[in-house]
Design a protein around this motif. Structure first.
Motif, short mmCIF file in Angstrom:
data_model
loop_
_atom_site.label_atom_id
_atom_site.label_comp_id
_atom_site.label_asym_id
_atom_site.label_seq_id
_atom_site.Cartn_x
_atom_site.Cartn_y
_atom_site.Cartn_z
N PRO A 252 -6.30 19.35 -13.28
CA PRO A 252 -6.89 20.00 -12.10
C PRO A 252 -7.15 18.97 -11.00
O PRO A 252 -8.26 18.52 -10.80
CB PRO A 252 -8.21 20.55 -12.66
N ARG A 253 -6.08 18.66 -10.29
CA ARG A 253 -6.11 17.52 -9.37
C ARG A 253 -7.03 17.74 -8.16
O ARG A 253 -7.42 16.77 -7.49
CB ARG A 253 -4.69 17.24 -8.88
N GLU A 254 -7.36 18.99 -7.90
CA GLU A 254 -8.19 19.25 -6.71
C GLU A 254 -9.54 18.53 -6.79
O GLU A 254 -10.17 18.27 -5.77
CB GLU A 254 -8.37 20.75 -6.44
N LYS A 255 -9.95 18.19 -8.04
CA LYS A 255 -11.22 17.45 -8.18
C LYS A 255 -11.11 16.07 -7.53
O LYS A 255 -12.10 15.47 -7.17
CB LYS A 255 -11.52 17.22 -9.66
N LEU A 256 -9.90 15.57 -7.44
CA LEU A 256 -9.72 14.19 -7.00
C LEU A 256 -9.49 14.13 -5.49
O LEU A 256 -8.35 13.95 -5.04
CB LEU A 256 -8.53 13.56 -7.71
N ASP A 257 -10.56 14.24 -4.73
CA ASP A 257 -10.37 14.08 -3.29
C ASP A 257 -10.17 12.60 -2.99
O ASP A 257 -10.27 11.75 -3.89
CB ASP A 257 -11.54 14.69 -2.51
N TRP A 258 -9.89 12.29 -1.74
CA TRP A 258 -9.54 10.90 -1.42
C TRP A 258 -10.70 9.94 -1.71
O TRP A 258 -10.50 8.85 -2.25
CB TRP A 258 -9.09 10.77 0.04
N GLY A 259 -11.93 10.38 -1.39
CA GLY A 259 -13.09 9.50 -1.61
C GLY A 259 -13.18 9.09 -3.08
O GLY A 259 -13.45 7.92 -3.38
N ILE A 260 -12.93 10.05 -3.97
CA ILE A 260 -13.02 9.74 -5.41
C ILE A 260 -11.86 8.81 -5.82
O ILE A 260 -12.05 7.86 -6.57
CB ILE A 260 -13.04 11.03 -6.24
N ARG A 261 -10.69 9.08 -5.28
CA ARG A 261 -9.54 8.21 -5.63
C ARG A 261 -9.82 6.77 -5.19
O ARG A 261 -9.53 5.82 -5.92
CB ARG A 261 -8.26 8.72 -4.95
N HIS A 262 -10.39 6.64 -4.00
CA HIS A 262 -10.68 5.30 -3.49
C HIS A 262 -11.75 4.63 -4.36
O HIS A 262 -11.63 3.45 -4.71
CB HIS A 262 -11.14 5.39 -2.02
N LEU A 266 -11.31 1.13 -6.52
CA LEU A 266 -12.22 0.00 -6.33
C LEU A 266 -12.93 -0.35 -7.64
O LEU A 266 -13.05 -1.53 -8.00
CB LEU A 266 -13.25 0.37 -5.25
N GLY A 267 -13.39 0.67 -8.35
CA GLY A 267 -14.11 0.43 -9.62
C GLY A 267 -13.22 -0.25 -10.65
O GLY A 267 -13.66 -1.18 -11.34
N ILE A 428 -9.56 -7.14 -0.47
CA ILE A 428 -8.66 -6.44 0.46
C ILE A 428 -9.04 -4.97 0.52
O ILE A 428 -9.14 -4.37 1.60
CB ILE A 428 -7.18 -6.60 0.03
N LEU A 429 -9.30 -4.38 -0.65
CA LEU A 429 -9.66 -2.95 -0.66
C LEU A 429 -10.96 -2.70 0.09
O LEU A 429 -11.16 -1.64 0.67
CB LEU A 429 -9.80 -2.44 -2.10
N LYS A 430 -11.83 -3.71 0.08
CA LYS A 430 -13.11 -3.54 0.80
C LYS A 430 -12.96 -3.88 2.29
O LYS A 430 -13.95 -3.88 3.02
CB LYS A 430 -14.18 -4.43 0.16
N GLY A 431 -11.74 -4.19 2.70
CA GLY A 431 -11.48 -4.40 4.13
C GLY A 431 -11.72 -5.82 4.61
O GLY A 431 -11.91 -6.04 5.81
N ASP A 432 -11.69 -6.78 3.69
CA ASP A 432 -11.91 -8.18 4.10
C ASP A 432 -10.63 -8.73 4.77
O ASP A 432 -9.64 -9.06 4.11
CB ASP A 432 -12.27 -8.99 2.85
N ALA A 433 -10.67 -8.80 6.10
CA ALA A 433 -9.50 -9.18 6.88
C ALA A 433 -9.09 -10.62 6.60
O ALA A 433 -7.89 -10.95 6.57
CB ALA A 433 -9.78 -8.99 8.36
N HIS A 434 -10.08 -11.47 6.36
CA HIS A 434 -9.77 -12.88 6.13
C HIS A 434 -8.92 -13.04 4.86
O HIS A 434 -7.91 -13.74 4.85
CB HIS A 434 -11.08 -13.67 6.03
N THR A 435 -9.35 -12.36 3.78
CA THR A 435 -8.59 -12.46 2.52
C THR A 435 -7.18 -11.92 2.72
O THR A 435 -6.21 -12.52 2.25
CB THR A 435 -9.29 -11.65 1.39
N LEU A 436 -7.07 -10.82 3.42
CA LEU A 436 -5.76 -10.22 3.64
C LEU A 436 -4.85 -11.21 4.38
O LEU A 436 -3.70 -11.43 3.97
CB LEU A 436 -5.90 -8.92 4.43
N ALA A 437 -5.40 -11.83 5.43
CA ALA A 437 -4.60 -12.79 6.20
C ALA A 437 -4.18 -13.96 5.32
O ALA A 437 -3.02 -14.40 5.33
CB ALA A 437 -5.41 -13.28 7.40
N THR A 438 -5.13 -14.44 4.49
CA THR A 438 -4.82 -15.59 3.63
C THR A 438 -3.73 -15.22 2.62
O THR A 438 -2.79 -15.98 2.40
CB THR A 438 -6.09 -16.03 2.85
#
Ligand SMILES: Nc1ncnc2c1ncn2[C@@H]1O[C@H](COP(=O)(O)OP(=O)(O)OP(=O)(O)O)[C@@H](O)[C@H]1O
Length: 484
Positions: A252-262, A266-267, A428-438
């Motif tokens: 029942p995939r409808e339970k998995l909205d984007w917020g939960i997938r994200h 992350l977890g 990166i998933l948390k949006g750390d631009a510095h790590t992404l650039a590195t």
């Protein structure tokens, strides 16, 4: 490439939720067994100092049982060392260990507290300083097994599960049946009963899982409540009310909205950072896949099933297995080609898993199409809209989606050296631009240095080779002798 309905990854041992997987999958499960590398692994290290570390949880448990060898001796089962030589003493040690568990042992396990990351380059002195911490000592860090985990009798487990009634069966894997149960005090639990494979395989699985799980403590790792060794081998875990990620992503995939997938992505990343870098030992899970991610009440993901996990001493670059174990669709090329296992094995599997979260597609579909092979061209052209699960329509945060897609493409890089570490993934998933650039900069320089290598690798390991490996593997699994 199809959506839904097929197994998540082609596993010789793929675990599944009872209600959601199809018959074809069940056929695979009943035939295929997880070949155990634990009996024939070789431990590759360029600078290993022999005998200093136990190579796996089993090592620690055996270590604990060695002192009790005289208690029980039973000829028969045996295991083999890293060269594949038979070790007739292993059976004795295992029997001694189980005997000790039954008595309610004073086996001491140490909870691994989080420590700052210690790199492999740290001096021998520092490595040696760590050793006593990993061995029984009197430093107050040790806790007693019996005081932390319950030793359940068979009758307690039977009472909890209505005599292991089929109605209570909530999951099955390559080695185990998992039953929902209620303890005397009303606590709901999942009781994992090892039922498949040879006695040695089950014992190895049990020891591996117990040996890791009793030492780890993190919100994103499944929680052990106790164990039981009467009438078989049992692990008693906290019940995850939503079951596994596979059961929801392909149910029942409808339970998995984007917020939960994200949140799930992350977890799992945080759980893997803990296993790879947050413990005193480097733990490689080796079987990260949707059916091994359990979901707590609030959909917090918990990594489970440590039956294949390996400990790596700090100074080892990697570990090499000679037998295949794990799940097709989630394993990186260097594993197929050379049996190499290190943190980047989990990073690759994690990349496949987040591709599943983005796309809603299985790691391998019914026609053995690999999700990675399908998604790679889309990722490289940044065709996010074509990747996204149609169930989501456009209900997602675009920035998060872009970061997830980028992370997936970094994690499934063909060459392990180009894959990020899990701590970088988390940032990166948390949006750390510095790590992404590195990471990007680092990738570019690695790319320049290894361009020719990369080309030859690409020739050596393409989708044709992948399918050949898959075919060969299936033949092995389907050989009648495997079921004997
Ligand atoms: N704590 C739990 N709460 C709820 N469901 C669980 C729990 N533990 C396991 N399950 C269910 O049982 C299934 C099989 O469990 P698990 O993967 O541990 O068995 P296994 O035999 O070790 O599997 P594998 O074939 O991957 O080695 C899981 O996919 C999940 O659906």
């Amino acid at each position: 490439m199809e959506n839904g309905g097929e197994p998540s990854g082609s596993s010789c041992n793929g675990s599944h939720d009872i209600d959601t997987e199809n018959q074809e999958w069940e056929a695979n499960t009943s035939i295929g067994r997880r070949p155990r590398a634990g009996f024939s692994d070789s431990f590759s290290s360029h600078d290993m100092e022999g005998g200093m570390y136990e190579s796996s949880p089993r090592g620690v448990l055996e270590g604990s049982s060695r002192s009790l060898e005289s208690e029980t001796a039973s000829p028969g089962a045996s295991t083999s060392d890293s060269e594949g030589n038979q070790d007739p003493g292993a059976s004795t040690r295992w029997n001694g260990f189980f005997h000790m568990l039954k008595k309610g042992p004073n086996v001491r396990f140490q909870k691994w507290k989080s420590v700052p990351k210690i790199t492999r380059r740290k001096s021998k002195r520092i490595i040696e300083e760590m050793v006593p911490v990993l061995r029984p000592s009197t430093d107050g860090e040790l806790c007693y097994f019996k005081s932390c985990w319950n030793n359940f009798t068979l009758s307690e487990l039977e009472a909890a599960t209505n005599n292991f009634s089929h109605d209570n069966l909530i999951g099955e894997g390559g080695y185990a049946e998992v039953y929902k149960g209620a303890l005397e005090d009303g606590q709901l639990v999942a009781i994992k009963r090892l039922t498949r494979g040879t006695q040695e395989e089950m014992t190895a699985d049990f020891l591996s899982e117990l040996g890791v799980i009793v030492h780890v403590d993190h919100p994103n790792i499944a929680k052990l409540i106790g164990y039981g060794v009467e009438g078989g081998m049992h692990l008693v875990l906290e019940l995850s009310p939503h079951g596994s990620l596979a059961s929801i992503l392909y149910g029942p995939r409808e339970k998995l909205d984007w917020g939960i997938r994200h949140k799930i992505a992350l977890g799992i990343a945080e759980g893997l950072v803990y296993l790879h870098e947050g413990c005193h030992r480097r733990i490689i899970h080796k079987d990260i896949k949707a059916s091994n991610i359990l979901l707590a009440e609030d959909f917090e993901p918990q990594i489970s099933d440590f039956g294949l996990a390996k400990w790596l001493p700090d100074q080892w670059t990697h570990h090499t297995v000679s037998n295949f174990e794990g799940t097709f669709g989630y394993l990186p090329p260097e594993y197929f080609m050379h049996g190499i296992v290190d943190e980047k094995t989990d990073v690759y599997s994690y990349g496949v898993l987040i591709l599943e979260l983005i796309t809603g597609r299985k790691a391998l579909d019914s026609s053995q199409q690999s999700l990675v092979m399908w998604a790679k061209p889309l990722l490289s052209k940044n065709c996010i809209l074509e990747l996204v699960d149609p169930f989501l329509v456009d209900a997602y945060d675009s920035e998060q989606m872009n970061r997830m897609a980028l992370t997936a493409s970094l994690c499934i890089h063909q060459s392990s050296i180009h894959r990020p570490q899990m701590s970088e993934v988390e940032k990166i998933l948390k949006g750390d631009a510095h790590t992404l650039a590195t990471v990007k900069q680092c990738q570019q320089s690695k790319f320049q240095r290894t361009y020719s290598e990369e080309l030859s690798d690409a020739e050596e390991y393409n989708s044709t080779k992948y399918l050949q490996d898959l075919g060969r593997y299936r033949e092995i699994v389907l050989e009648p002798s495997n079921d004997a």
